[in-house]
Design a protein around this motif. Structure first.
Motif, PDB file in Angstrom:
ATOM      1  N   GLY A  13     -15.724  11.106  -7.885  1.00 42.16           N
ATOM      2  CA  GLY A  13     -15.190  11.785  -9.059  1.00 42.16           C
ATOM      3  C   GLY A  13     -15.287  10.990 -10.339  1.00 42.16           C
ATOM      4  N   CYS A  14     -14.450  11.373 -11.302  1.00 38.18           N
ATOM      5  CA  CYS A  14     -14.534  10.888 -12.675  1.00 38.18           C
ATOM      6  C   CYS A  14     -13.826   9.548 -12.833  1.00 38.18           C
ATOM      7  CB  CYS A  14     -13.903  11.920 -13.617  1.00 38.18           C
ATOM      8  SG  CYS A  14     -12.129  12.104 -13.321  1.00 38.18           S
ATOM      9  N   PRO A  15     -13.939   8.931 -14.024  1.00 37.20           N
ATOM     10  CA  PRO A  15     -13.233   7.670 -14.246  1.00 37.20           C
ATOM     11  C   PRO A  15     -11.729   7.748 -14.033  1.00 37.20           C
ATOM     12  CG  PRO A  15     -14.900   7.960 -15.934  1.00 37.20           C
ATOM     13  CD  PRO A  15     -14.872   9.238 -15.134  1.00 37.20           C
ATOM     14  N   LYS A  16     -11.114   8.915 -14.270  1.00 33.21           N
ATOM     15  CA  LYS A  16      -9.682   9.044 -14.041  1.00 33.21           C
ATOM     16  C   LYS A  16      -9.365   8.883 -12.552  1.00 33.21           C
ATOM     17  CE  LYS A  16     -10.051  12.846 -16.401  1.00 33.21           C
ATOM     18  NZ  LYS A  16     -11.269  12.532 -17.154  1.00 33.21           N
ATOM     19  N   ALA A  17     -10.239   9.419 -11.697  1.00 32.72           N
ATOM     20  CA  ALA A  17     -10.072   9.223 -10.258  1.00 32.72           C
ATOM     21  C   ALA A  17     -10.308   7.762  -9.890  1.00 32.72           C
ATOM     22  CB  ALA A  17     -11.031  10.131  -9.485  1.00 32.72           C
ATOM     23  N   THR A  18     -11.244   7.108 -10.592  1.00 35.76           N
ATOM     24  CA  THR A  18     -11.496   5.694 -10.351  1.00 35.76           C
ATOM     25  C   THR A  18     -10.242   4.873 -10.609  1.00 35.76           C
ATOM     26  OG1 THR A  18     -13.840   5.893 -10.928  1.00 35.76           O
ATOM     27  CG2 THR A  18     -12.873   3.698 -11.069  1.00 35.76           C
ATOM     28  N   VAL A  19      -9.531   5.187 -11.682  1.00 37.49           N
ATOM     29  CA  VAL A  19      -8.282   4.471 -11.980  1.00 37.49           C
ATOM     30  C   VAL A  19      -7.253   4.705 -10.888  1.00 37.49           C
ATOM     31  CG1 VAL A  19      -6.357   4.287 -13.597  1.00 37.49           C
ATOM     32  CG2 VAL A  19      -8.682   4.443 -14.463  1.00 37.49           C
ATOM     33  N   ASP A  20      -7.146   5.953 -10.406  1.00 36.57           N
ATOM     34  CA  ASP A  20      -6.238   6.232  -9.283  1.00 36.57           C
ATOM     35  C   ASP A  20      -6.597   5.362  -8.080  1.00 36.57           C
ATOM     36  OD1 ASP A  20      -5.942   9.857  -9.809  1.00 36.57           O
ATOM     37  OD2 ASP A  20      -4.985   8.148 -10.809  1.00 36.57           O
ATOM     38  N   SER A  21      -7.905   5.246  -7.803  1.00 33.54           N
ATOM     39  CA  SER A  21      -8.358   4.414  -6.677  1.00 33.54           C
ATOM     40  C   SER A  21      -7.962   2.957  -6.882  1.00 33.54           C
ATOM     41  CB  SER A  21      -9.879   4.516  -6.531  1.00 33.54           C
ATOM     42  OG  SER A  21     -10.280   5.826  -6.189  1.00 33.54           O
ATOM     43  N   GLU A  22      -8.120   2.484  -8.112  1.00 31.54           N
ATOM     44  CA  GLU A  22      -7.777   1.084  -8.397  1.00 31.54           C
ATOM     45  C   GLU A  22      -6.296   0.823  -8.169  1.00 31.54           C
ATOM     46  OE1 GLU A  22      -9.264   0.950 -12.380  1.00 31.54           O
ATOM     47  OE2 GLU A  22     -11.258   0.261 -11.771  1.00 31.54           O
ATOM     48  N   HIS A  23      -5.446   1.776  -8.536  1.00 31.78           N
ATOM     49  CA  HIS A  23      -4.008   1.606  -8.325  1.00 31.78           C
ATOM     50  C   HIS A  23      -3.683   1.541  -6.832  1.00 31.78           C
ATOM     51  CE1 HIS A  23      -2.964   3.426 -12.535  1.00 31.78           C
ATOM     52  NE2 HIS A  23      -3.463   2.221 -12.605  1.00 31.78           N
ATOM     53  N   ILE A  24      -4.325   2.410  -6.057  1.00 29.93           N
ATOM     54  CA  ILE A  24      -4.077   2.400  -4.604  1.00 29.93           C
ATOM     55  C   ILE A  24      -4.587   1.099  -3.987  1.00 29.93           C
ATOM     56  CG2 ILE A  24      -4.624   3.535  -2.415  1.00 29.93           C
ATOM     57  CD1 ILE A  24      -4.897   6.173  -4.057  1.00 29.93           C
ATOM     58  N   LEU A  25      -5.778   0.680  -4.381  1.00 28.41           N
ATOM     59  CA  LEU A  25      -6.340  -0.569  -3.845  1.00 28.41           C
ATOM     60  C   LEU A  25      -5.466  -1.764  -4.205  1.00 28.41           C
ATOM     61  CD1 LEU A  25     -10.095   0.127  -4.627  1.00 28.41           C
ATOM     62  CD2 LEU A  25      -9.155  -0.309  -2.351  1.00 28.41           C
ATOM     63  N   THR A  26      -4.929  -1.754  -5.410  1.00 28.58           N
ATOM     64  CA  THR A  26      -4.045  -2.850  -5.819  1.00 28.58           C
ATOM     65  C   THR A  26      -2.803  -2.906  -4.938  1.00 28.58           C
ATOM     66  OG1 THR A  26      -4.819  -2.729  -8.106  1.00 28.58           O
ATOM     67  CG2 THR A  26      -2.684  -3.774  -7.742  1.00 28.58           C
ATOM     68  N   ARG A  27      -2.202  -1.750  -4.670  1.00 33.00           N
ATOM     69  CA  ARG A  27      -1.025  -1.707  -3.788  1.00 33.00           C
ATOM     70  C   ARG A  27      -1.377  -2.161  -2.381  1.00 33.00           C
ATOM     71  NH1 ARG A  27       3.387   1.619  -4.533  1.00 33.00           N
ATOM     72  NH2 ARG A  27       3.881   1.030  -2.377  1.00 33.00           N
ATOM     73  N   LEU A  28      -2.511  -1.692  -1.871  1.00 36.07           N
ATOM     74  CA  LEU A  28      -2.923  -2.095  -0.524  1.00 36.07           C
ATOM     75  C   LEU A  28      -3.063  -3.606  -0.422  1.00 36.07           C
ATOM     76  CD1 LEU A  28      -5.612   0.660   0.179  1.00 36.07           C
ATOM     77  CD2 LEU A  28      -3.512   0.320   1.494  1.00 36.07           C
ATOM     78  N   ARG A  29      -3.744  -4.180  -1.416  1.00 31.57           N
ATOM     79  CA  ARG A  29      -3.954  -5.629  -1.392  1.00 31.57           C
ATOM     80  C   ARG A  29      -2.634  -6.373  -1.559  1.00 31.57           C
ATOM     81  NH1 ARG A  29      -4.637  -9.519   0.276  1.00 31.57           N
ATOM     82  NH2 ARG A  29      -6.042 -11.245  -0.203  1.00 31.57           N
ATOM     83  N   ALA A  30      -1.748  -5.858  -2.404  1.00 33.72           N
ATOM     84  CA  ALA A  30      -0.449  -6.506  -2.629  1.00 33.72           C
ATOM     85  C   ALA A  30       0.385  -6.542  -1.359  1.00 33.72           C
ATOM     86  CB  ALA A  30       0.304  -5.786  -3.742  1.00 33.72           C
ATOM     87  N   GLU A  31       0.184  -5.569  -0.498  1.00 30.05           N
ATOM     88  CA  GLU A  31       0.972  -5.497   0.734  1.00 30.05           C
ATOM     89  C   GLU A  31       0.281  -6.178   1.905  1.00 30.05           C
ATOM     90  OE1 GLU A  31       2.336  -1.577   1.582  1.00 30.05           O
ATOM     91  OE2 GLU A  31       3.280  -1.304  -0.387  1.00 30.05           O
ATOM     92  N   GLY A  32      -0.818  -6.862   1.640  1.00 29.79           N
ATOM     93  CA  GLY A  32      -1.444  -7.652   2.691  1.00 29.79           C
ATOM     94  C   GLY A  32      -2.542  -6.985   3.464  1.00 29.79           C
ATOM     95  N   TYR A  33      -2.944  -5.765   3.060  1.00 33.54           N
ATOM     96  CA  TYR A  33      -4.052  -5.111   3.725  1.00 33.54           C
ATOM     97  C   TYR A  33      -5.378  -5.730   3.268  1.00 33.54           C
ATOM     98  CZ  TYR A  33      -0.874  -1.392   5.248  1.00 33.54           C
ATOM     99  OH  TYR A  33       0.136  -0.686   5.825  1.00 33.54           O
ATOM    100  N   GLY A  34      -6.317  -5.811   4.169  1.00 32.67           N
ATOM    101  CA  GLY A  34      -7.668  -6.214   3.808  1.00 32.67           C
ATOM    102  C   GLY A  34      -8.459  -5.003   3.359  1.00 32.67           C
ATOM    103  N   ILE A  35      -9.347  -5.190   2.384  1.00 28.62           N
ATOM    104  CA  ILE A  35     -10.208  -4.105   1.897  1.00 28.62           C
ATOM    105  C   ILE A  35     -11.629  -4.414   2.353  1.00 28.62           C
ATOM    106  CG2 ILE A  35     -10.951  -2.772  -0.103  1.00 28.62           C
ATOM    107  CD1 ILE A  35      -7.906  -2.782   0.358  1.00 28.62           C
ATOM    108  N   VAL A  36     -12.232  -3.493   3.094  1.00 28.37           N
ATOM    109  CA  VAL A  36     -13.579  -3.726   3.630  1.00 28.37           C
ATOM    110  C   VAL A  36     -14.536  -2.655   3.120  1.00 28.37           C
ATOM    111  CG1 VAL A  36     -12.767  -4.931   5.686  1.00 28.37           C
ATOM    112  CG2 VAL A  36     -13.034  -2.454   5.751  1.00 28.37           C
ATOM    113  N   GLY A  37     -15.819  -2.998   3.124  1.00 21.69           N
ATOM    114  CA  GLY A  37     -16.834  -2.120   2.551  1.00 21.69           C
ATOM    115  C   GLY A  37     -17.640  -1.332   3.547  1.00 21.69           C
TER     116      GLY A  37
END
Length: 439
Positions: A13-37
């Motif tokens: 989706g659009c850049p606004k959805a990208t920002v939503d994704s960034e917020h979720i990824l930030t929370r995931l990382r803050a809580e100790g989850y690993g992010i994989v590709g």
């Protein structure tokens, strides 16, 4: 020792959805989850979807299907999740479905299906959060939702009415990004020029000083960080005139992304769009008198229900007179829930495409002519990517991914994310060729 739970992420989706994704990824990382590709390493996958037009719905459903096939544990979020039960009906195996800007709901679903492993000593998140963009530019979303009810659009149904972010939050996020090395801030929302309308332009505070929740004041405040500031999705309200002097003074980029959508008064009325084509032409002329180097990008729709050949010709005439720098065009998509679908005389698909092709052919000529005038100029560009024999960069007139590029020819060392002074030596319909200015 327990293994770190790992989450895969697909962002559409659009850049606004990208920002939503960034917020979720930030929370995931803050809580100790690993992010994989990749799907294989992930314990579950989050898919952030788009649901604006039919092709986006299809792409999102395909992405969900692929994630289910490759991984099996999938949480869905984003605009497609707000469109009734289409996700559950198509992919009943998904673990959970949420709508857009739903970080808390997504995190609750992740917790339910992949309990977190919290370690405050290792949960290291950079102050700017997790970003999907390169390190040298970032989108910053200033509001959510929209108060307009354009008949071709279902965004308000998906994202709700306008809700402006507190201005101190926006400024704090911008400051964190700049401190982390961001050289360009791209301001986004559904309706950037409406920022603060919902809170009656409430006065907030930043660094101990009052700051009004309003686009002009925000743009001037962002300019103090000394980076590029680019405005997107700016409706052509009269008060937009106020930011043009900021561009002329070099405080923010002389660039406006204004979604005009059409030029026929009859079609604009049917679309329920603000401003008439005549007013838009006068406003563009006035803007360029104040800031001659202003670059204007816009998008248009061909084949809106009831569009006649005369309506379309008015659009072509507008483009010829407006001489816009960057133009995107979409054929009308009968999105489920859009009130325009009920308008009489739908335009056949073949004619929609034929009109789109004619519009883009006209605009290519306009773009080529405007870019030719830049040959011989010296401009500052921001380097995005290294390439054989040089680098791909962008000028003030080029937003990432949607506009043109400046190919810089050089055998010298060039670094991604640096500003270069270049001389424009060539052009085509969309892009420029340049060489570095020697000291």
């Amino acid at each position: 020792m327990k293994q770190t739970p790992k989450v895969g992420f697909v962002s559409l989706g659009c850049p606004k959805a990208t920002v939503d994704s960034e917020h979720i990824l930030t929370r995931l990382r803050a809580e100790g989850y690993g992010i994989v590709g990749n799907y294989q390493e992930a314990d579950l996958v989050v898919v952030n979807t788009c649901g604006f037009i039919d092709s986006a719905v299809e792409e999102s459903l395909d992405a969900i299907g692929e994630a289910l096939h490759e991984n099996g544990k999938v949480i869905v979020t984003g605009c497609l999740g707000a469109k009734g039960d289409i996700v559950a009906a198509t992919h009943p195996q998904v673990l959970a479905v949420t709508g857009p800007h739903a970080t808390e709901e997504v995190m609750a679903a992740v917790h339910a299906h992949l309990p977190k492993l919290h370690d405050p000593y290792t949960d290291l998140v950079p102050p700017q959060g997790i970003r999907l963009t390169p390190k040298h530019f970032a989108y910053i979303k200033i509001s959510e939702g929209c108060n307009h009810r354009c008949t071709f659009c279902i965004i308000p149904a998906l994202r709700g009415d306008l809700v402006s972010r507190p201005i101190h939050e926006v400024m704090h996020e911008a400051e964190s990004l700049v401190k982390a090395g961001v050289k360009e801030l791209l301001v986004i929302s559904q309706d950037t020029s409406a920022y603060g309308v919902d809170v009656k332009y409430r006065t907030g505070f930043w660094n101990g000083k009052p700051l009004k929740t309003r686009m002009t004041e925000l743009a001037e405040a962002l300019s103090e960080f000394g980076v590029w500031v680019r405005l997107h999705y700016v409706y052509p309200y009269p008060h937009v005139d106020e930011v043009i002097p900021l561009m002329a003074e070099g405080k923010i980029l002389p660039y406006l992304d204004v979604p005009f959508q059409h030029a026929s008064p009859r079609i604009l009325k049917a679309m329920k769009r603000p401003a008439a084509a005549e007013n838009n032409l006068k406003r563009i002329q006035a803007w360029r008198e104040i800031c001659p180097e202003l670059a204007i990008r816009s998008t248009f729709i061909t084949g809106f229900p009831g569009e006649t050949e005369d309506d379309f010709q008015r659009l072509l005439d507008f483009l010829q007179e407006a001489q816009l720098d960057r133009v995107g065009c979409f054929t009308y998509s009968a999105v489920e829930g859009a009130t325009a679908n009920a308008i009489a005389d739908p335009v056949p698909e073949e004619l929609k495409e034929e009109r789109k092709a004619r519009l883009m052919e006209l605009q290519e000529g306009i773009s080529a002519e405007r870019l030719t005038r830049k040959v011989g100029q010296v401009q500052t560009v921001l380097v995005d990517e290294l390439a054989e024999g040089g680098a791909f960069a962008r000028s003030y007139a080029d937003a990432p991914e949607i506009d043109g590029l400046v190919y810089v020819q050089s055998e010298d060392e060039i670094r991604v994310g640096e500003f270069l002074e270049v001389e424009i030596v060539g052009s085509d319909e969309h892009d420029l060729v340049a060489v570095p200015v020697q000291d």
